[in-house]
Scaffold this active site. Structure first.
Site, PDB file in Angstrom:
ATOM      1  N   HIS A   1       0.821  -1.213   0.000  1.00 31.58           N
ATOM      2  CA  HIS A   1       0.000   0.000   0.000  1.00 31.58           C
ATOM      3  C   HIS A   1       0.853   1.261   0.000  1.00 31.58           C
ATOM      4  O   HIS A   1       1.277   1.727   1.062  1.00 31.58           O
ATOM      5  CB  HIS A   1      -0.913  -0.046   1.242  1.00 31.58           C
ATOM      6  CG  HIS A   1      -1.899   1.063   1.337  1.00 31.58           C
ATOM      7  ND1 HIS A   1      -3.154   0.885   1.873  1.00 31.58           N
ATOM      8  CD2 HIS A   1      -1.846   2.375   0.995  1.00 31.58           C
ATOM      9  CE1 HIS A   1      -3.810   2.033   1.864  1.00 31.58           C
ATOM     10  NE2 HIS A   1      -3.024   2.969   1.337  1.00 31.58           N
TER      11      HIS A   1
ATOM     12  N   HIS B   1       0.673   4.942  -2.423  1.00 34.05           N
ATOM     13  CA  HIS B   1       0.168   5.708  -3.580  1.00 34.05           C
ATOM     14  C   HIS B   1       1.367   6.335  -4.275  1.00 34.05           C
ATOM     15  O   HIS B   1       2.119   7.090  -3.634  1.00 34.05           O
ATOM     16  CB  HIS B   1      -0.774   6.813  -3.095  1.00 34.05           C
ATOM     17  CG  HIS B   1      -1.941   6.297  -2.304  1.00 34.05           C
ATOM     18  ND1 HIS B   1      -3.209   6.173  -2.823  1.00 34.05           N
ATOM     19  CD2 HIS B   1      -2.018   5.842  -1.025  1.00 34.05           C
ATOM     20  CE1 HIS B   1      -4.029   5.685  -1.909  1.00 34.05           C
ATOM     21  NE2 HIS B   1      -3.328   5.478  -0.800  1.00 34.05           N
TER      22      HIS B   1
ATOM     23  N   HIS C   1     -10.061   1.109   0.610  1.00 30.00           N
ATOM     24  CA  HIS C   1      -9.759   1.988   1.750  1.00 30.00           C
ATOM     25  C   HIS C   1     -10.997   2.068   2.635  1.00 30.00           C
ATOM     26  O   HIS C   1     -12.052   2.532   2.190  1.00 30.00           O
ATOM     27  CB  HIS C   1      -9.409   3.399   1.275  1.00 30.00           C
ATOM     28  CG  HIS C   1      -7.994   3.579   0.849  1.00 30.00           C
ATOM     29  ND1 HIS C   1      -7.471   2.968  -0.248  1.00 30.00           N
ATOM     30  CD2 HIS C   1      -6.985   4.320   1.383  1.00 30.00           C
ATOM     31  CE1 HIS C   1      -6.200   3.314  -0.385  1.00 30.00           C
ATOM     32  NE2 HIS C   1      -5.875   4.132   0.594  1.00 30.00           N
TER      33      HIS C   1
ATOM     34  N   GLU D   1     -10.375   4.168   7.943  1.00 31.60           N
ATOM     35  CA  GLU D   1      -9.276   5.133   8.117  1.00 31.60           C
ATOM     36  C   GLU D   1      -9.891   6.439   8.623  1.00 31.60           C
ATOM     37  O   GLU D   1      -9.833   6.725   9.811  1.00 31.60           O
ATOM     38  CB  GLU D   1      -8.528   5.359   6.789  1.00 31.60           C
ATOM     39  CG  GLU D   1      -7.371   6.358   6.911  1.00 31.60           C
ATOM     40  CD  GLU D   1      -6.857   6.873   5.563  1.00 31.60           C
ATOM     41  OE1 GLU D   1      -7.569   6.771   4.551  1.00 31.60           O
ATOM     42  OE2 GLU D   1      -5.746   7.435   5.547  1.00 31.60           O
TER      43      GLU D   1
ATOM     44  N   ASP E   1       1.604   7.304   1.935  1.00 36.69           N
ATOM     45  CA  ASP E   1       2.100   8.443   1.142  1.00 36.69           C
ATOM     46  C   ASP E   1       3.330   8.975   1.890  1.00 36.69           C
ATOM     47  O   ASP E   1       3.270  10.030   2.545  1.00 36.69           O
ATOM     48  CB  ASP E   1       1.038   9.549   1.064  1.00 36.69           C
ATOM     49  CG  ASP E   1      -0.262   9.050   0.456  1.00 36.69           C
ATOM     50  OD1 ASP E   1      -0.348   8.971  -0.774  1.00 36.69           O
ATOM     51  OD2 ASP E   1      -1.188   8.726   1.233  1.00 36.69           O
TER      52      ASP E   1
END
Ligand SMILES: Nc1ncnc2[nH]cnc12
Ligand SMILES: [Zn+2]
Length: 322
Positions: free
Chosen positions: A11, A13, A189, A192, A271
């Site tokens: 995972h 991005h 997702h 979260e 990220d």
């Protein structure tokens, strides 16, 4: 210390992996003013919605097939240097259309970067196409149909990212049916920015084998038991969660509790420079801050390979490399 441990990531991005220094170079190349999103060499954002805007602004700085090849090669090379043998990057072909090169060229560039990194370091990479939740179900179905064509061998899965607090997963069920019928792996997702109900929503309406994050399942003991019983794999990203204030600190993060409850968990960076982390650092946090043993961490890496969206021959080879 986790420098000696092999690592795997499900995972990240890819536009969210661009270091601010690279983003600044791209901004100079395309003559874009980025002073509102990069200050003192760091990305600036205030909350999740603002982060998503900042993310899109950074993505806008990558405009050609070559830009994307370089970004993927740089990220995967850095991962390999930290002992990573496998990485799935989350990609957004819609972005290829936004910048005008089209989805095919966007994926071709990323694939070239993945292959260059593999040739240099041996790291194996795959691409997971993401639907953007706040762009709505119609756009999602178009993207799923595109993903289902499977024109790029390295595209092996479908995700749903973006603003979790809009729409229900049921709105995207058709898009996921299209992907499932095409043999793509599924992850969503959930849990979260929204609570346990969002994880339940994903499991009830799509039944993905993995959940991206899923950590707020901890709010519902029955749901935690269901995740453990069904063997659903959680792509947890503790550094991201603390940075976005989903949990105030690592001591309050539920990774240990989920692991203890028998949930299959993995370590991921999400990220990384936006959240001041890296996969290497996530492994360090698990070890030094959360107190997981090397054996427990190796178990998470094994879980990542077991749940990876790869063909069985590749999975066997990766498992043998652990
Ligand atoms: N952490 C995250 N959650 C949802 N969508 C995202 N897009 C990029 N990063 C994301
Ligand atoms: Zn994510």
């Amino acid at each position: 210390m986790t420098a000696h441990l092999k690592k795997a990531e499900l995972h990240c991005h890819i536009e969210g992996a661009a270091p601010p220094a690279l983003a600044l170079l791209q901004a100079r190349k395309y003559n874009v003013d980025v002073s509102s999103i990069i200050e003192d060499g760091a990305y600036v954002w205030a909350d999740f919605s603002h982060f998503l805007k900042c993310y899109d602004a950074v993505a806008e700085l990558f405009r050609t097939e070559e830009d994307y090849a370089l970004l993927a090669e740089a990220y995967l090379t850095e991962l390999a240097q930290a002992g990573t043998i496998y990485s799935e990057i989350i990609v957004s072909p819609d972005h290829g259309n936004t910048i005008g090169i089209g989805s095919d060229a966007y994926l071709r560039g990323l694939a070239a970067g993945i292959e260059a990194a593999r040739a240099k370091t041996g790291i194996e990479g795959r691409m997971i196409i993401t639907l953007i939740r706040h762009m709505g179900p119609e756009a999602a179905e178009r993207t799923a149909l595109y993903a289902a064509k499977r024109e790029h061998a390295l595209v092996t899965g479908l995700n749903l990212a973006g603003e979790e607090r809009v729409h229900n997963v049921a709105d995207f069920a058709r898009a996921f049916d299209i992907a499932r019928d095409a043999g793509l792996g599924l992850t969503i997702h959930a849990g979260e920015m929204a609570g346990a109900f969002s994880v339940r929503d994903a499991l009830d309406h799509v039944r993905p084998t993995r959940i991206s994050h899923g950590v707020r399942a901890i709010e519902d003991a029955d749901l935690v038991k269901r995740i453990a019983d069904e063997g659903v794999v959680l792509e947890t990203c503790p550094g991201s969660n603390v940075s976005l204030q989903v949990f105030p600190d690592f001591a309050s993060h539920p990774l240990r509790a989920l692991h203890q409850a028998g949930c299959r968990v993995t370590l991921n960076s999400d990220d990384p420079p936006f959240f001041h982390t890296s996969l290497k650092q996530e492994y360090e946090i698990a070890s030094q801050v959360m107190g997981f043993s090397d054996d427990e961490i190796n178990g998470m890496t094994r879980t990542a390979i077991e749940a990876a969206f790869v063909d069985e021959a590749t999975r066997r080879r990766l498992l043998a490399a652990l």
